[in-house]
Design a protein around this motif. Structure first.
Motif, PDB file in Angstrom:
ATOM      1  N   CYS A 123       2.289  14.060  -1.297  1.00 35.61           N
ATOM      2  CA  CYS A 123       1.484  12.861  -1.589  1.00 35.61           C
ATOM      3  C   CYS A 123       0.830  13.059  -2.938  1.00 35.61           C
ATOM      4  O   CYS A 123       0.520  14.194  -3.338  1.00 35.61           O
ATOM      5  N   TRP A 158      -2.397  11.237   4.531  1.00 36.06           N
ATOM      6  CA  TRP A 158      -1.728  10.603   5.662  1.00 36.06           C
ATOM      7  C   TRP A 158      -2.714  10.188   6.753  1.00 36.06           C
ATOM      8  O   TRP A 158      -2.532   9.162   7.400  1.00 36.06           O
ATOM      9  N   ARG A 205       0.819  -1.213   0.000  1.00 37.15           N
ATOM     10  CA  ARG A 205       0.000   0.000   0.000  1.00 37.15           C
ATOM     11  C   ARG A 205       0.854   1.265   0.000  1.00 37.15           C
ATOM     12  O   ARG A 205       0.320   2.366  -0.146  1.00 37.15           O
ATOM     13  N   ASP A 206       2.152   1.126   0.195  1.00 39.24           N
ATOM     14  CA  ASP A 206       3.058   2.277   0.222  1.00 39.24           C
ATOM     15  C   ASP A 206       3.924   2.286  -1.035  1.00 39.24           C
ATOM     16  O   ASP A 206       4.625   1.309  -1.319  1.00 39.24           O
ATOM     17  N   ARG A 264      -4.144   6.977   5.508  1.00 40.71           N
ATOM     18  CA  ARG A 264      -3.163   5.906   5.610  1.00 40.71           C
ATOM     19  C   ARG A 264      -3.030   5.435   7.055  1.00 40.71           C
ATOM     20  O   ARG A 264      -2.974   4.240   7.336  1.00 40.71           O
ATOM     21  N   GLY A 268      -0.234   6.374  -1.866  1.00 40.09           N
ATOM     22  CA  GLY A 268      -0.747   5.420  -0.893  1.00 40.09           C
ATOM     23  C   GLY A 268      -2.004   4.693  -1.346  1.00 40.09           C
ATOM     24  O   GLY A 268      -2.982   5.317  -1.752  1.00 40.09           O
ATOM     25  N   GLY A 269      -1.962   3.370  -1.283  1.00 39.32           N
ATOM     26  CA  GLY A 269      -3.142   2.557  -1.528  1.00 39.32           C
ATOM     27  C   GLY A 269      -3.372   2.218  -2.985  1.00 39.32           C
ATOM     28  O   GLY A 269      -2.924   2.929  -3.895  1.00 39.32           O
ATOM     29  N   LYS A 301       5.748  10.780   7.923  1.00 41.65           N
ATOM     30  CA  LYS A 301       4.788  11.526   7.101  1.00 41.65           C
ATOM     31  C   LYS A 301       5.533  12.243   5.977  1.00 41.65           C
ATOM     32  O   LYS A 301       6.501  12.968   6.214  1.00 41.65           O
ATOM     33  N   GLU A 361      -3.901   1.633   8.320  1.00 43.67           N
ATOM     34  CA  GLU A 361      -2.833   0.823   8.908  1.00 43.67           C
ATOM     35  C   GLU A 361      -3.177   0.367  10.317  1.00 43.67           C
ATOM     36  O   GLU A 361      -2.852  -0.748  10.712  1.00 43.67           O
ATOM     37  N   TYR A 366       4.822  10.459  -2.120  1.00 45.44           N
ATOM     38  CA  TYR A 366       4.223   9.245  -1.560  1.00 45.44           C
ATOM     39  C   TYR A 366       2.904   8.965  -2.268  1.00 45.44           C
ATOM     40  O   TYR A 366       2.058   9.853  -2.425  1.00 45.44           O
TER      41      TYR A 366
END
Length: 207
Positions: free
Chosen positions: A111, A81, A40-41, A84, A56-57, A107, A88, A54
């Motif tokens: 993103c 974040w 996921r990262d 996320r 994410g997902g 962090k 998590e 970043y």
């Protein structure tokens, strides 16, 4: 100044749409790296930014695979974040009785979300066994004859792949799954719908 958009999953843009979009809202191109510890990262490194972006997902990956060259649009880092962190926490709670290979990351400054896969990594070898069971499930379920089997790659940065039946190399898997349990196969991804978590593929050969 960066323009932030809400988190949504979109179709990969055409050349024209990508060009016109970049005129309105900037995108950044780079090679995506998906974490071996947590699929996921993901991160995109760029020469013209002071930090990685970043991603994410699965929704923000938008069907990109590790090593692909992608176009990324920035999102609100605080919002991403928070999402996320919540996911998590839920994941670690669910896996509290299992061994967890968890990589602690800070962090990020930036993103983003993948809006287009610009170039796929060539000669990607996806090798693993096949199963009648969906990933993280216990058994086939409703008793009906399955229409597909699950190819579960050894590399956890690659999603599980659905293989449609019948398949010449798996002709009796429905009645004799144990025969195939320890056989490694090579597969290619051939179709990945915009709203589908898992792609479809074909078995290329037995390893």
């Amino acid at each position: 100044m960066a323009v932030f958009l809400p988190v949504t999953r979109t179709a990969n843009m055409s050349d024209r749409d990508h060009f016109e979009s970049c005129v309105r809202i900037p995108t950044f191109n780079g090679t995506i790296r998906i974490s071996r510890h947590n699929y996921r990262d993901a991160f995109v490194r760029l020469d013209n930014l002071d930090a990685e972006i970043y991603v994410g997902g699965p929704h923000n990956l938008n069907r990109a695979l590790d090593g692909d060259i992608v176009a990324v649009r920035l999102l609100d880092a605080d919002y991403v974040w928070r999402q996320r962190t919540r996911i998590e926490r839920q994941r670690l709670h669910t896996l509290s009785n299992h061994a967890v290979d968890n990589e602690t990351i800070q962090k990020p400054t930036y993103c983003g979300t993948v809006v287009r896969v610009l170039d796929r990594l060539l000669n990607r070898s996806i090798v693993r066994t096949v199963s009648l069971n969906k990933p993280r499930s216990v058994e086939v379920g409703n008793g009906r004859r399955p229409k597909e089997v699950w190819f579960q790659p050894k590399d956890n940065r690659v999603p599980s792949i659905k293989i449609r039946l019948p398949c010449p190399l798996l002709e009796d898997i429905v009645h004799n799954e144990g025969k195939y349990r320890n056989i490694l196969y090579e597969a290619d991804i051939i179709q990945w719908g915009i709203h589908s978590y898992y792609p479809y593929g074909v078995i290329v050969d037995k390893c």
